[in-house]
Enzyme design. Structure first.
Site, mmCIF file in Angstrom:
data_model
loop_
_atom_site.group_PDB
_atom_site.id
_atom_site.type_symbol
_atom_site.label_atom_id
_atom_site.label_comp_id
_atom_site.label_asym_id
_atom_site.label_seq_id
_atom_site.Cartn_x
_atom_site.Cartn_y
_atom_site.Cartn_z
ATOM 1 N N SER A 1 -2.936 -1.522 -7.789
ATOM 2 C CA SER A 1 -4.164 -2.309 -7.943
ATOM 3 C C SER A 1 -5.132 -1.451 -8.755
ATOM 4 C CB SER A 1 -4.759 -2.616 -6.562
ATOM 5 O OG SER A 1 -5.132 -1.396 -5.929
ATOM 6 N N ASP B 1 -1.476 -4.726 -10.707
ATOM 7 C CA ASP B 1 -1.714 -5.826 -9.773
ATOM 8 C C ASP B 1 -3.197 -6.215 -9.842
ATOM 9 O OD1 ASP B 1 -1.160 -7.597 -7.682
ATOM 10 O OD2 ASP B 1 -1.518 -6.080 -6.129
ATOM 11 N N HIS B 2 -3.488 -7.499 -10.001
ATOM 12 C CA HIS B 2 -4.876 -8.002 -10.014
ATOM 13 C C HIS B 2 -5.821 -7.208 -10.918
ATOM 14 C CE1 HIS B 2 -4.399 -11.004 -6.902
ATOM 15 N NE2 HIS B 2 -3.683 -10.131 -6.220
ATOM 16 N N HIS C 1 -4.179 -12.595 1.197
ATOM 17 C CA HIS C 1 -3.948 -11.144 1.233
ATOM 18 C C HIS C 1 -4.303 -10.606 2.625
ATOM 19 C CE1 HIS C 1 -4.746 -11.398 -3.281
ATOM 20 N NE2 HIS C 1 -3.520 -10.941 -3.182
ATOM 21 N N GLY C 2 -3.683 -9.511 2.979
ATOM 22 C CA GLY C 2 -4.025 -8.880 4.254
ATOM 23 C C GLY C 2 -3.306 -9.559 5.406
ATOM 24 N N SER D 1 2.959 -10.149 2.917
ATOM 25 C CA SER D 1 3.007 -9.487 4.225
ATOM 26 C C SER D 1 2.570 -10.454 5.311
ATOM 27 C CB SER D 1 2.062 -8.277 4.249
ATOM 28 O OG SER D 1 2.392 -7.361 3.243
ATOM 29 N N ASN E 1 4.912 -10.327 -3.606
ATOM 30 C CA ASN E 1 4.055 -9.146 -3.514
ATOM 31 C C ASN E 1 3.900 -8.704 -2.062
ATOM 32 O OD1 ASN E 1 3.588 -9.671 -6.243
ATOM 33 N ND2 ASN E 1 1.444 -9.074 -6.083
ATOM 34 N N THR F 1 0.247 -4.996 2.439
ATOM 35 C CA THR F 1 -0.249 -4.696 3.785
ATOM 36 C C THR F 1 0.857 -4.262 4.738
ATOM 37 O OG1 THR F 1 -1.947 -6.367 3.410
ATOM 38 C CG2 THR F 1 -1.645 -5.625 5.674
HETATM 39 ZN ZN LIG Z 1 -2.354 -10.322 -4.757
#
Ligand SMILES: [Zn+2]
Length: 293
Positions: A50, A85-86, A178-179, A210, A229, A232
């Site tokens: 990232s 990433d991002h 995410h997370g 995740s 992807n 986490t």
């Molecule tokens: Zn992402």
């Protein structure tokens, strides 16, 4: 074979109804664990940073060189794609200049017309060097590097327009976040994924891998997701193993405080997590993927 560009690998994955794992690295231990797992299973892998991780580690050049040198020192022979990433517009350009094989330009928070225009610019810059480009439509919920996304379903018409810019893969919001997933999460929106898969030829990307139940991951892959992807899950595995080591007092026994000992259980936990998730994805071994680009 070692560092390769992503386009053909991921196109083969979508065609073959399997996915390739994209794992975030944060440092040397993470890098070794991800590469070691892919090599042991003899599958291609995508290793990504990232913007925040690249800043933490010392910049895009350092990240690229760390991965390249680690591949060499570990005698990694499976194809590895080094990916951003991002990335915002500036980060995508910096990663292209630093020699990444693949970049994500994430313009989802821009007005759509600007996202489209900037994606076109990044595609032109990247493709001139054979570098693949991922774009994003529809925000992916949750928090990544301090950016909190509400999460929304990708608009199919916007997805078509982004795909027409010549991008190599498309990240689309389908209820993924995410997370860690909240207890009341409703699951992936497979109807929207199907609508996208019907009109987008490029491999589709599932962020926030995740914590999505295995059967939903497998179903998404069967419908066109070719890049999954994972971030986490590895962080949690590392933290848990490190906590257990310290809570057992092992850092206070002999030279247990030595970072090479202290970080070993966490590193092993990342490697085990990566191997387990690659197992879900059905990633084909390297003999079935294209020759080095
Ligand atoms: Zn992402």
């Amino acid at each position: 074979m070692s560092l390769v560009h992503g386009t053909e690998l991921f196109a083969a994955a979508r065609k073959g109804h399997y996915a390739i794992g994209a794992f975030n690295t944060n440092n040397l231990e993470w890098t070794r664990a991800i590469l070691g797992a892919a090599q042991e299973l003899n599958v291609p892998v995508l290793i990504q940073t990232s913007m925040g991780a690249a800043k933490y580690m010392g910049g895009y050049e350092l990240c690229q060189q760390l991965v390249e040198a680690t591949i060499k020192s570990m005698n990694i022979t499976v194809p590895v794609v080094m990916h951003l990433d991002h990335g915002n517009y500036e980060a995508a350009k910096a990663a292209i200049a630093a020699g990444y094989n693949s970049v994500m330009f994430d313009g989802h928070d821009l007005p759509f017309a600007e996202n489209l225009e900037k994606t076109k610019e990044i595609v032109a810059l990247a493709h001139a060097k054979g570098i693949s480009v991922e774009a994003e439509v529809g925000s992916i919920g949750g928090e990544e590097d301090g950016i909190v996304g509400e999460g929304e379903l990708a608009d199919v018409e916007e997805a078509k327009q982004l795909a027409a810019t010549g991008i190599d893969f498309l990240a689309a919001g389908i209820g993924n976040i995410h997370g860690q997933y909240p207890a009341n999460w409703k699951g992936l929106h497979f109807d929207r994924l199907q609508e996208l898969a019907d009109v987008i030829e490029q491999p589709l990307v599932l962020h926030g891998g995740s914590g999505i139940p295995q059967e939903q991951v497998e179903k998404a892959i069967s419908m066109g997701i070719a890049k999954l992807n994972i971030n986490t899950e590895c962080q949690l595995a590392f933290a848990k193993a490190t906590r257990e080591y310290i809570e057992a007092g092992k850092d206070q026994e002999g030279k247990g405080f030595d970072p090479r000992k202290l970080l070993a259980p966490g590193t092993k936990a990342i490697e085990d997590t990566v191997k387990e998730i690659i197992g879900w994805m059905g990633t084909k071994p390297v003999k079935l993927v294209p020759e080095e680009i």
